[in-house]
Design a protein around this motif. Sequence first.
Motif, mmCIF file in Angstrom:
data_model
loop_
_atom_site.group_PDB
_atom_site.id
_atom_site.type_symbol
_atom_site.label_atom_id
_atom_site.label_comp_id
_atom_site.label_asym_id
_atom_site.label_seq_id
_atom_site.Cartn_x
_atom_site.Cartn_y
_atom_site.Cartn_z
ATOM 1 N N SER A 166 0.847 -1.195 0.000
ATOM 2 C CA SER A 166 0.000 0.000 0.000
ATOM 3 C C SER A 166 0.877 1.238 0.000
ATOM 4 O O SER A 166 2.053 1.183 0.363
ATOM 5 N N SER A 167 0.295 2.338 -0.414
ATOM 6 C CA SER A 167 1.035 3.600 -0.486
ATOM 7 C C SER A 167 0.260 4.701 0.210
ATOM 8 O O SER A 167 -0.950 4.837 0.009
ATOM 9 N N PRO A 168 0.960 5.539 1.006
ATOM 10 C CA PRO A 168 0.297 6.681 1.639
ATOM 11 C C PRO A 168 0.188 7.890 0.693
ATOM 12 O O PRO A 168 -0.356 8.923 1.056
ATOM 13 N N ALA A 169 0.732 7.759 -0.520
ATOM 14 C CA ALA A 169 0.755 8.892 -1.462
ATOM 15 C C ALA A 169 -0.653 9.358 -1.797
ATOM 16 O O ALA A 169 -1.581 8.559 -1.862
ATOM 17 N N ASP A 170 -0.782 10.667 -2.017
ATOM 18 C CA ASP A 170 -2.053 11.229 -2.501
ATOM 19 C C ASP A 170 -1.831 11.697 -3.936
ATOM 20 O O ASP A 170 -1.239 12.752 -4.176
ATOM 21 N N PRO A 171 -2.278 10.903 -4.929
ATOM 22 C CA PRO A 171 -2.012 11.264 -6.331
ATOM 23 C C PRO A 171 -2.769 12.493 -6.809
ATOM 24 O O PRO A 171 -2.595 12.919 -7.942
ATOM 25 N N PHE A 172 -3.596 13.083 -5.919
ATOM 26 C CA PHE A 172 -4.349 14.284 -6.283
ATOM 27 C C PHE A 172 -3.902 15.506 -5.474
ATOM 28 O O PHE A 172 -4.553 16.542 -5.504
ATOM 29 N N ALA A 173 -2.795 15.362 -4.762
ATOM 30 C CA ALA A 173 -2.253 16.489 -3.983
ATOM 31 C C ALA A 173 -1.401 17.374 -4.892
ATOM 32 O O ALA A 173 -0.741 16.871 -5.812
ATOM 33 N N PRO A 174 -1.393 18.693 -4.649
ATOM 34 C CA PRO A 174 -0.635 19.600 -5.521
ATOM 35 C C PRO A 174 0.830 19.219 -5.708
ATOM 36 O O PRO A 174 1.329 19.243 -6.837
ATOM 37 N N ASP A 175 1.532 18.840 -4.628
ATOM 38 C CA ASP A 175 2.955 18.523 -4.792
ATOM 39 C C ASP A 175 3.159 17.281 -5.661
ATOM 40 O O ASP A 175 4.124 17.178 -6.421
ATOM 41 N N PHE A 176 2.243 16.324 -5.570
ATOM 42 C CA PHE A 176 2.300 15.126 -6.427
ATOM 43 C C PHE A 176 2.054 15.534 -7.884
ATOM 44 O O PHE A 176 2.803 15.138 -8.787
ATOM 45 N N LEU A 177 1.018 16.344 -8.117
ATOM 46 C CA LEU A 177 0.626 16.713 -9.480
ATOM 47 C C LEU A 177 1.664 17.584 -10.176
ATOM 48 O O LEU A 177 1.819 17.502 -11.401
ATOM 49 N N ILE A 178 2.385 18.407 -9.429
ATOM 50 C CA ILE A 178 3.391 19.280 -10.044
ATOM 51 C C ILE A 178 4.516 18.459 -10.668
ATOM 52 O O ILE A 178 4.964 18.731 -11.778
ATOM 53 N N ASP A 179 4.969 17.417 -9.966
ATOM 54 C CA ASP A 179 6.033 16.558 -10.506
ATOM 55 C C ASP A 179 5.738 15.105 -10.136
ATOM 56 O O ASP A 179 6.288 14.574 -9.158
ATOM 57 N N PRO A 180 4.876 14.437 -10.913
ATOM 58 C CA PRO A 180 4.440 13.098 -10.514
ATOM 59 C C PRO A 180 5.421 11.973 -10.822
ATOM 60 O O PRO A 180 5.295 10.875 -10.288
ATOM 61 N N ARG A 206 -0.896 24.073 -14.619
ATOM 62 C CA ARG A 206 -2.315 24.189 -14.267
ATOM 63 C C ARG A 206 -2.692 22.872 -13.601
ATOM 64 O O ARG A 206 -2.705 21.830 -14.260
ATOM 65 N N LEU A 207 -2.935 22.891 -12.297
ATOM 66 C CA LEU A 207 -3.202 21.643 -11.589
ATOM 67 C C LEU A 207 -4.616 21.140 -11.875
ATOM 68 O O LEU A 207 -5.573 21.897 -11.827
ATOM 69 N N ASN A 208 -4.698 19.854 -12.166
ATOM 70 C CA ASN A 208 -5.981 19.224 -12.469
ATOM 71 C C ASN A 208 -5.921 17.791 -11.949
ATOM 72 O O ASN A 208 -4.867 17.154 -11.995
ATOM 73 N N ASN A 209 -7.042 17.289 -11.454
ATOM 74 C CA ASN A 209 -7.053 15.944 -10.868
ATOM 75 C C ASN A 209 -6.771 14.826 -11.869
ATOM 76 O O ASN A 209 -6.372 13.732 -11.464
ATOM 77 N N SER A 210 -7.009 15.078 -13.152
ATOM 78 C CA SER A 210 -6.790 14.025 -14.156
ATOM 79 C C SER A 210 -5.868 14.442 -15.294
ATOM 80 O O SER A 210 -5.185 13.605 -15.879
ATOM 81 N N LEU A 211 -5.879 15.728 -15.635
ATOM 82 C CA LEU A 211 -5.099 16.216 -16.770
ATOM 83 C C LEU A 211 -3.770 16.799 -16.319
ATOM 84 O O LEU A 211 -3.636 17.273 -15.204
ATOM 85 N N ARG A 212 -2.790 16.774 -17.209
ATOM 86 C CA ARG A 212 -1.522 17.448 -16.942
ATOM 87 C C ARG A 212 -1.315 18.489 -18.032
ATOM 88 O O ARG A 212 -1.238 18.162 -19.220
ATOM 89 N N GLY A 213 -1.289 19.733 -17.624
ATOM 90 C CA GLY A 213 -1.137 20.809 -18.596
ATOM 91 C C GLY A 213 -0.503 22.027 -17.962
ATOM 92 O O GLY A 213 -0.054 21.999 -16.817
ATOM 93 N N LEU A 214 -0.457 23.097 -18.734
ATOM 94 C CA LEU A 214 0.233 24.316 -18.314
ATOM 95 C C LEU A 214 -0.719 25.497 -18.282
ATOM 96 O O LEU A 214 -1.651 25.586 -19.076
#
Length: 392
Positions: A6-20, A374-382
């Motif tokens: 299991s992982s404690p990571a939050d894949p929808f957190a800003p720091d995760f989304l900035i550099d996943p 531009r942070l988004n829960n599913s998309l990765r963009g600028l």
Amino acid sequence: MSGIASSPADPFAPDFLIDPYPAYAALRALGPVFEIERYGVWAMAGYAEVEPALKDWKTFISGEGVGLHGMNPALPKPLTLQIDPPDHDKGRRVLGRTLSPGVARRLRETFQKEAEKKVSELIDKGTFDAVADLAEAFPMKVFPDAIGIRPDGREKLLAWSTFVFNSFGPENEILAASRKEGLAAQSWIMECCARDALQPDSLGMMIYQAADEGEITEHEATHLVRPFLTAGVDTTVNGIGNTLLALATHPDEYRKLHHRPELARNAFEEGLRYDSPVQTFFRTTSRDVEIGGGVIPAHRKVLLFMASANRDPARWDRPDRFDIERTATGHVGFGAGIHACVGQMIARLEGELIFSELARRVKTIELTAEPKRRLNNSLRGLESMPVRVTAA
């Protein structure tokens, strides 16, 4: 979920989304299947698991919604993305016919002229925001024109798709920040997708012809034009933006493209693999399924890390390297199987044309300031990418 990592990571957190990408490597190391503790869901991040799961629509269904919380009641009833066969087939068949090779040839001519015009305009400017002035401006002109919608208010398309893709994640601040503007855009989009609002001889009207022939209802036609329209915008905007950033930060690769503009389509394909516009989607298991020695029970949410699969060293040689000569075929940046992005042919056409035009006429592209995500829960963009170009 005993017996699996299991992982404690939050894949929808800003720091995760900035550099996943470093986080994806850690998730892949957990094994073929693992738990995301925070949300109590199963997940897969390796190519060998993600790609087959995307294609196995009978086991990993979309009809329970492709987001964390199932079907979002705020969104219109889906006819393609969040629906399974046989209901899915009807809408997909109509859309597939709308994008026939003959139509594609006609679009290529129009899109080519617009690409030439856009690149000329940007060369004259010299410095510009590559997101607003190119990655957004080009797709937001050519594809809505082809669908037949009016030119005013098109920025609402981005507000709507931002909200829709955010809604596939948790109820977090990212989703909350996009809700008001997104829902406000919805009525404008539905108005634009109505038969009497569309231009004659447009792709949108071709969908209504299927209703005239009794293949779909008038109501279904409206609800097919809408996802077709948004599918041809959001993934393309982010795909072009992310590829532009990769080229600007890899000058040797851009030099290669400049000398060989015929690599444009391949460069865009590699951009989609290297920094995927769609990062994740959920599926729901229809039955107990064994993966890598663990069993995912029926009726459980499974998070598929598509962008992680596209950087999996078990599938790609030196996956963290952006290489425009790489054979990127097989990436899952647009999904895979029956639910692969319905606008992908359009996205590829736009990417190929804009990058070949840049390659021919622009000698260098360099950043003049730090790009903003531009942070988004599913998309990765600028959000923005200030650049300077020099004419060839």
